[in-house]
Design a protein around this motif. Structure first.
Motif, PDB file in Angstrom:
ATOM      1  N   THR A 160     -56.902  -1.764 -40.216  1.00 47.53           N
ATOM      2  CA  THR A 160     -55.940  -1.688 -39.115  1.00 47.53           C
ATOM      3  C   THR A 160     -56.478  -2.508 -37.959  1.00 47.53           C
ATOM      4  O   THR A 160     -57.538  -3.139 -38.070  1.00 47.53           O
ATOM      5  N   ASP A 161     -55.778  -2.495 -36.854  1.00 51.32           N
ATOM      6  CA  ASP A 161     -56.250  -3.241 -35.680  1.00 51.32           C
ATOM      7  C   ASP A 161     -57.387  -2.532 -34.961  1.00 51.32           C
ATOM      8  O   ASP A 161     -57.860  -2.999 -33.926  1.00 51.32           O
ATOM      9  N   LYS A 162     -57.851  -1.410 -35.535  1.00 57.09           N
ATOM     10  CA  LYS A 162     -58.971  -0.684 -34.944  1.00 57.09           C
ATOM     11  C   LYS A 162     -60.175  -0.605 -35.888  1.00 57.09           C
ATOM     12  O   LYS A 162     -61.222  -0.045 -35.526  1.00 57.09           O
ATOM     13  N   THR A 163     -60.059  -1.155 -37.070  1.00 59.15           N
ATOM     14  CA  THR A 163     -61.134  -1.084 -38.060  1.00 59.15           C
ATOM     15  C   THR A 163     -62.308  -1.966 -37.644  1.00 59.15           C
ATOM     16  O   THR A 163     -62.132  -3.155 -37.372  1.00 59.15           O
ATOM     17  N   THR A 164     -63.494  -1.387 -37.596  1.00 62.61           N
ATOM     18  CA  THR A 164     -64.701  -2.129 -37.220  1.00 62.61           C
ATOM     19  C   THR A 164     -65.471  -2.577 -38.463  1.00 62.61           C
ATOM     20  O   THR A 164     -65.181  -2.144 -39.583  1.00 62.61           O
ATOM     21  N   VAL A 165     -66.456  -3.425 -38.260  1.00 59.71           N
ATOM     22  CA  VAL A 165     -67.322  -3.859 -39.346  1.00 59.71           C
ATOM     23  C   VAL A 165     -68.020  -2.653 -39.976  1.00 59.71           C
ATOM     24  O   VAL A 165     -68.156  -2.563 -41.199  1.00 59.71           O
TER      25      VAL A 165
ATOM     26  N   ASP B 158     -68.151 -13.762 -43.572  1.00 63.56           N
ATOM     27  CA  ASP B 158     -66.876 -14.470 -43.667  1.00 63.56           C
ATOM     28  C   ASP B 158     -66.981 -15.545 -44.748  1.00 63.56           C
ATOM     29  O   ASP B 158     -68.010 -15.659 -45.428  1.00 63.56           O
ATOM     30  N   SER B 159     -65.943 -16.345 -44.904  1.00 69.76           N
ATOM     31  CA  SER B 159     -65.916 -17.321 -45.992  1.00 69.76           C
ATOM     32  C   SER B 159     -66.962 -18.424 -45.837  1.00 69.76           C
ATOM     33  O   SER B 159     -67.331 -19.081 -46.817  1.00 69.76           O
ATOM     34  N   SER B 160     -67.450 -18.614 -44.611  1.00 73.33           N
ATOM     35  CA  SER B 160     -68.514 -19.600 -44.394  1.00 73.33           C
ATOM     36  C   SER B 160     -69.892 -19.002 -44.638  1.00 73.33           C
ATOM     37  O   SER B 160     -70.904 -19.636 -44.377  1.00 73.33           O
ATOM     38  N   LYS B 161     -69.901 -17.760 -45.100  1.00 73.37           N
ATOM     39  CA  LYS B 161     -71.121 -17.006 -45.405  1.00 73.37           C
ATOM     40  C   LYS B 161     -71.928 -16.685 -44.145  1.00 73.37           C
ATOM     41  O   LYS B 161     -73.149 -16.571 -44.182  1.00 73.37           O
ATOM     42  N   LYS B 162     -71.233 -16.514 -43.041  1.00 69.80           N
ATOM     43  CA  LYS B 162     -71.857 -16.088 -41.794  1.00 69.80           C
ATOM     44  C   LYS B 162     -71.823 -14.572 -41.709  1.00 69.80           C
ATOM     45  O   LYS B 162     -70.766 -13.950 -41.839  1.00 69.80           O
ATOM     46  N   LEU B 163     -72.988 -13.965 -41.501  1.00 61.91           N
ATOM     47  CA  LEU B 163     -73.097 -12.510 -41.429  1.00 61.91           C
ATOM     48  C   LEU B 163     -72.466 -11.982 -40.146  1.00 61.91           C
ATOM     49  O   LEU B 163     -72.706 -12.511 -39.056  1.00 61.91           O
TER      50      LEU B 163
ATOM     51  N   ARG C 291     -69.842  -3.052 -34.405  1.00 59.38           N
ATOM     52  CA  ARG C 291     -68.696  -2.502 -33.685  1.00 59.38           C
ATOM     53  C   ARG C 291     -67.566  -3.509 -33.500  1.00 59.38           C
ATOM     54  O   ARG C 291     -66.546  -3.211 -32.889  1.00 59.38           O
ATOM     55  N   ALA C 292     -67.751  -4.699 -34.027  1.00 57.34           N
ATOM     56  CA  ALA C 292     -66.728  -5.738 -33.900  1.00 57.34           C
ATOM     57  C   ALA C 292     -65.465  -5.332 -34.664  1.00 57.34           C
ATOM     58  O   ALA C 292     -65.533  -4.764 -35.760  1.00 57.34           O
ATOM     59  N   ILE C 293     -64.293  -5.607 -34.085  1.00 53.05           N
ATOM     60  CA  ILE C 293     -63.019  -5.329 -34.740  1.00 53.05           C
ATOM     61  C   ILE C 293     -62.748  -6.435 -35.755  1.00 53.05           C
ATOM     62  O   ILE C 293     -62.699  -7.610 -35.411  1.00 53.05           O
ATOM     63  N   VAL C 294     -62.574  -6.050 -37.001  1.00 51.74           N
ATOM     64  CA  VAL C 294     -62.428  -7.032 -38.079  1.00 51.74           C
ATOM     65  C   VAL C 294     -61.192  -7.900 -37.873  1.00 51.74           C
ATOM     66  O   VAL C 294     -61.226  -9.118 -38.105  1.00 51.74           O
ATOM     67  N   SER C 295     -60.088  -7.314 -37.437  1.00 55.88           N
ATOM     68  CA  SER C 295     -58.843  -8.072 -37.273  1.00 55.88           C
ATOM     69  C   SER C 295     -58.934  -9.123 -36.177  1.00 55.88           C
ATOM     70  O   SER C 295     -58.083 -10.005 -36.087  1.00 55.88           O
ATOM     71  N   GLN C 296     -59.988  -9.043 -35.349  1.00 55.58           N
ATOM     72  CA  GLN C 296     -60.174 -10.018 -34.283  1.00 55.58           C
ATOM     73  C   GLN C 296     -61.114 -11.156 -34.705  1.00 55.58           C
ATOM     74  O   GLN C 296     -61.372 -12.067 -33.912  1.00 55.58           O
TER      75      GLN C 296
END
Length: 305
Positions: free
Chosen positions: A25-30, A52-57, A62-67
């Protein structure tokens, strides 16, 4: 609700029982993602690295995944098993416990067996022992009650590498040479002299100032948070990492008491490592706060480097 594809970052070493997709959701964190992905395989969530797809960790738990634009653009998460983990608090406690125990055991319990003598420690050796042990007891206190870590854990096997610096250089190295009956510490100042007193004063100034800067840094982050801020106040107008500067001052005080090359060896290694960390910190602050951060020319020692 958004559905993201889930894949193993290392196809040759796939994460067992990894779901093929996950809904966010728009609130889901890492951290939420880690916990959801860990359940089917009964994994420790901290073992799972999210990329992510560039293989960056994605380090910020606490980062929001949708952002995360890199994630949402490809609608895919990559997951890797980072191996057994230890909390940073546990790591630091183990690292600092070594020098404490070694610098107590060698002079107080093992000295007759190591040096084949029953001669008592000199006043300077007792003072050196107190200063070294107190330094690491302070670090243990800060680990438990002051520091706030952005990362929750680190790989278990890194504990051996991280502990080597403290256990050997500030543990066995200092203890063996400083507490020897023929050491320069014992011979040059069997009683407390003016250089001992000057060293103790410098040590206390460095330790208190170092503690003050650590408190300042801890206030930049909420409890359990990962946010960053620009450190300001005492020392931070001079260099990037005044906490390192004050620590070196404290150890210079120890050097005035021990007058040992073993202390110089430890300080040299510590300065080298701290300089690398400080340069990295300066670059990170410039990148994250390009419009508000006041750039520093010197990262540890004012007017030096």
């Amino acid at each position: 609700m958004t559905t993201l594809k889930v894949s193993s970052r290392s196809p040759n070493k796939p994460v067992k029982k990894l779901p093929t997709s996950i809904e966010i959701t728009d609130k889901t964190t890492v951290q939420d993602v880690k916990e959801k992905l860990a359940k089917p395989g009964h994994w420790d969530p901290e073992r799972l690295g999210i990329y992510d797809s560039s293989k960056k960790l994605l380090k910020d738990r606490r980062a929001i995944v949708s952002q995360q634009e890199s994630i949402m653009a490809d609608q895919e998460l990559l997951v890797k098993d980072l191996g057994p983990q230890l909390s940073w608090t546990t790591v630091f406690i183990i690292e600092y416990l070594g020098p404490i125990l070694i610098n107590l055991a060698v002079p107080l319990l093992l000295r007759p067996y190591i040096y084949r003598t029953s001669a008592p420690l000199s006043s300077s050796q007792y003072l050196a022992m107190a200063m070294i042990v107190a330094h690491f007891l302070k670090r243990e206190y800060e680990t438990l009650f002051v520091h706030r870590f952005s990362l929750a854990t680190m790989p278990l096997f890194n504990i051996f590498k991280n502990s080597a610096h403290y256990w050997f250089l500030s543990g066995f190295n200092l203890a063996y040479w400083v507490y020897a009956p023929t050491s320069y510490t014992a011979q040059s100042s069997p009683t407390i002299d003016k250089l001992n007193i000057a060293g103790a004063v410098l040590y206390l100034f460095g330790e208190v100032s170092n503690f003050h800067t650590h408190v300042t840094l801890s206030k930049l982050r909420s409890k359990g948070g990962t946010e960053r801020g620009i450190p300001k106040g005492y020392g931070f107008g001079w260099v990037t990492c005044p906490n390192y500067f004050f620590e070196l001052l404290a150890w210079t005080g120890v050097l005035c008491v021990t007058r040992s090359w073993a202390t110089v060896l430890f300080m040299g290694a510590a300065w080298g490592q701290m300089h690398l960390w400080a340069v990295k910190k300066e670059k990170a602050l410039r990148k994250e706060f390009p419009d508000t951060y006041t750039k520093k020319k010197h990262v540890i020692v004012p007017f030096v480097g």
